[in-house]
Scaffold this motif. Sequence first.
Motif, PDB file in Angstrom:
ATOM      1  N   VAL A 101       9.201   4.436  19.236  1.00 33.60           N
ATOM      2  CA  VAL A 101       8.522   3.651  20.279  1.00 33.60           C
ATOM      3  C   VAL A 101       7.006   3.781  20.193  1.00 33.60           C
ATOM      4  CG1 VAL A 101      10.503   3.776  21.821  1.00 33.60           C
ATOM      5  CG2 VAL A 101       8.693   5.487  22.026  1.00 33.60           C
ATOM      6  N   SER A 102       6.516   4.801  19.514  1.00 39.31           N
ATOM      7  CA  SER A 102       5.060   4.930  19.360  1.00 39.31           C
ATOM      8  C   SER A 102       4.508   4.022  18.264  1.00 39.31           C
ATOM      9  CB  SER A 102       4.689   6.380  19.058  1.00 39.31           C
ATOM     10  OG  SER A 102       5.200   6.790  17.805  1.00 39.31           O
ATOM     11  N   THR A 103       5.394   3.472  17.420  1.00 42.23           N
ATOM     12  CA  THR A 103       4.926   2.642  16.310  1.00 42.23           C
ATOM     13  C   THR A 103       5.189   1.154  16.505  1.00 42.23           C
ATOM     14  OG1 THR A 103       7.008   3.018  15.131  1.00 42.23           O
ATOM     15  CG2 THR A 103       5.201   4.508  14.638  1.00 42.23           C
ATOM     16  N   VAL A 104       6.183   0.801  17.321  1.00 42.19           N
ATOM     17  CA  VAL A 104       6.463  -0.624  17.538  1.00 42.19           C
ATOM     18  C   VAL A 104       5.463  -1.193  18.545  1.00 42.19           C
ATOM     19  CG1 VAL A 104       8.895  -0.358  16.985  1.00 42.19           C
ATOM     20  CG2 VAL A 104       8.150  -0.162  19.368  1.00 42.19           C
ATOM     21  N   ILE A 117      11.609  -3.940  28.113  1.00 43.06           N
ATOM     22  CA  ILE A 117      10.547  -3.125  28.697  1.00 43.06           C
ATOM     23  C   ILE A 117       9.307  -3.236  27.828  1.00 43.06           C
ATOM     24  CG2 ILE A 117      11.348  -1.062  27.445  1.00 43.06           C
ATOM     25  CD1 ILE A 117      10.470   0.616  29.853  1.00 43.06           C
ATOM     26  N   GLU A 118       8.131  -3.119  28.440  1.00 45.77           N
ATOM     27  CA  GLU A 118       6.895  -3.150  27.668  1.00 45.77           C
ATOM     28  C   GLU A 118       6.757  -1.870  26.844  1.00 45.77           C
ATOM     29  OE1 GLU A 118       4.611  -5.582  27.214  1.00 45.77           O
ATOM     30  OE2 GLU A 118       6.138  -6.768  28.255  1.00 45.77           O
ATOM     31  N   GLN A 119       6.313  -2.025  25.606  1.00 47.81           N
ATOM     32  CA  GLN A 119       6.208  -0.884  24.701  1.00 47.81           C
ATOM     33  C   GLN A 119       5.299   0.205  25.268  1.00 47.81           C
ATOM     34  OE1 GLN A 119       3.222  -0.074  22.839  1.00 47.81           O
ATOM     35  NE2 GLN A 119       4.146   1.675  21.752  1.00 47.81           N
ATOM     36  N   THR A 120       4.190  -0.162  25.904  1.00 50.16           N
ATOM     37  CA  THR A 120       3.267   0.850  26.424  1.00 50.16           C
ATOM     38  C   THR A 120       3.931   1.703  27.497  1.00 50.16           C
ATOM     39  OG1 THR A 120       2.379  -0.847  27.915  1.00 50.16           O
ATOM     40  CG2 THR A 120       1.168  -0.431  25.858  1.00 50.16           C
TER      41      THR A 120
END
Length: 372
Positions: free
Chosen positions: A78-81, A5-8
Amino acid sequence: MKLTIEQTDLAAAVGYAARSLPARPPVPVLAGILLDAQHERLRVSAFDYEVSADTAVPATVTENGRALISGRLLSDIVSTVRGTVSLELHGPRMLLKAGSARFTLATLPLEEYPALPDPGATVGTLAGPAFAEAVAQVACAVSKDQALPVLTGIGLRHDKKAGTLTLYTTDRYRFAVRTLAWKDADLPDCTAVIPAGALQDASKASADDTTIDLALPTANSGLLTVRGAHHTSTIRALEGELPKYETLFPTEFEHEATVEIAALKAAVQRVALVSTKKEAPIRLTFGGDGTLVLEGGTSVDAQAVDNVTTTLEGGELSIAFNPSFLIDGLNALGTQSVQFQFTSPTKPAVLRGHDSDDQALRYCLMPVRLTG
């Protein structure tokens, strides 16, 4: 479960769900975020018996499956990768990979996690931006006193005949009211009080949606549902009722004044600087010469005087307000100028946007009695 999945997309979904996590979960599983990978999408949910958040984002799912992960930790990760995120479940562990980063996370027991509540049938439709704006405006008068929980909520009142939904709040010193017209609201007149923080989160999540659907609390569920294009939130209503705002707002006025908001806010902030207490009142004197004089401080401490331009109908009036409460109302109006409506220096004043209609924000503010 196995997917990419895309990180955003993942960060947005997890961040939305994480706002519903309790600060002190009564049982460990309620600190978790539920991940459900099915048919090229990842559903992300959180629920603590009072508030639920449910959203779905696109994903490349190789193996369907479900997992419950510590919500705060997952949100931080997930907010940092960056880039594409890979999630793969190996027994009681979740492997998360993104770029060079690799995390092995413990899962929580799925069998102990409560089922998400039934969101209920839609009873009305509103414009997403208008609803988010209305919630933000009336939130200025929400009480922070947890000893009276009902005052920490936002009241919702449905008027079937008028086809309106009115939002209202009070902390006993001021009252904020905003009315919205809504579509397809086919239900009897009703009221409910919804926790303000949860309602603000839900309205912000759907603020960019053209329309949102609402399901108001019923005797059976007691839940408000806010359903947008991609997000669904349920919020349990508070017990009790807020005071009836119709009886508190004056309807006849002896004085009316219009002032440019930016200039007035700046003057209030300057005059309030001399007060030793944040809640110390400032005096506003509306003069017939087109000048509003602001005074703060005491004779034994520092004093300050400033003035701005005003237009006044009715005789000269002097009234005092808590400066923080006054600025809160000015900020919430969202207009260039404010119209003050007064009956007397000792009775509530009504603030509204200049040339605004009856459905726009009305802010009723109690004056402060000055001694000496």
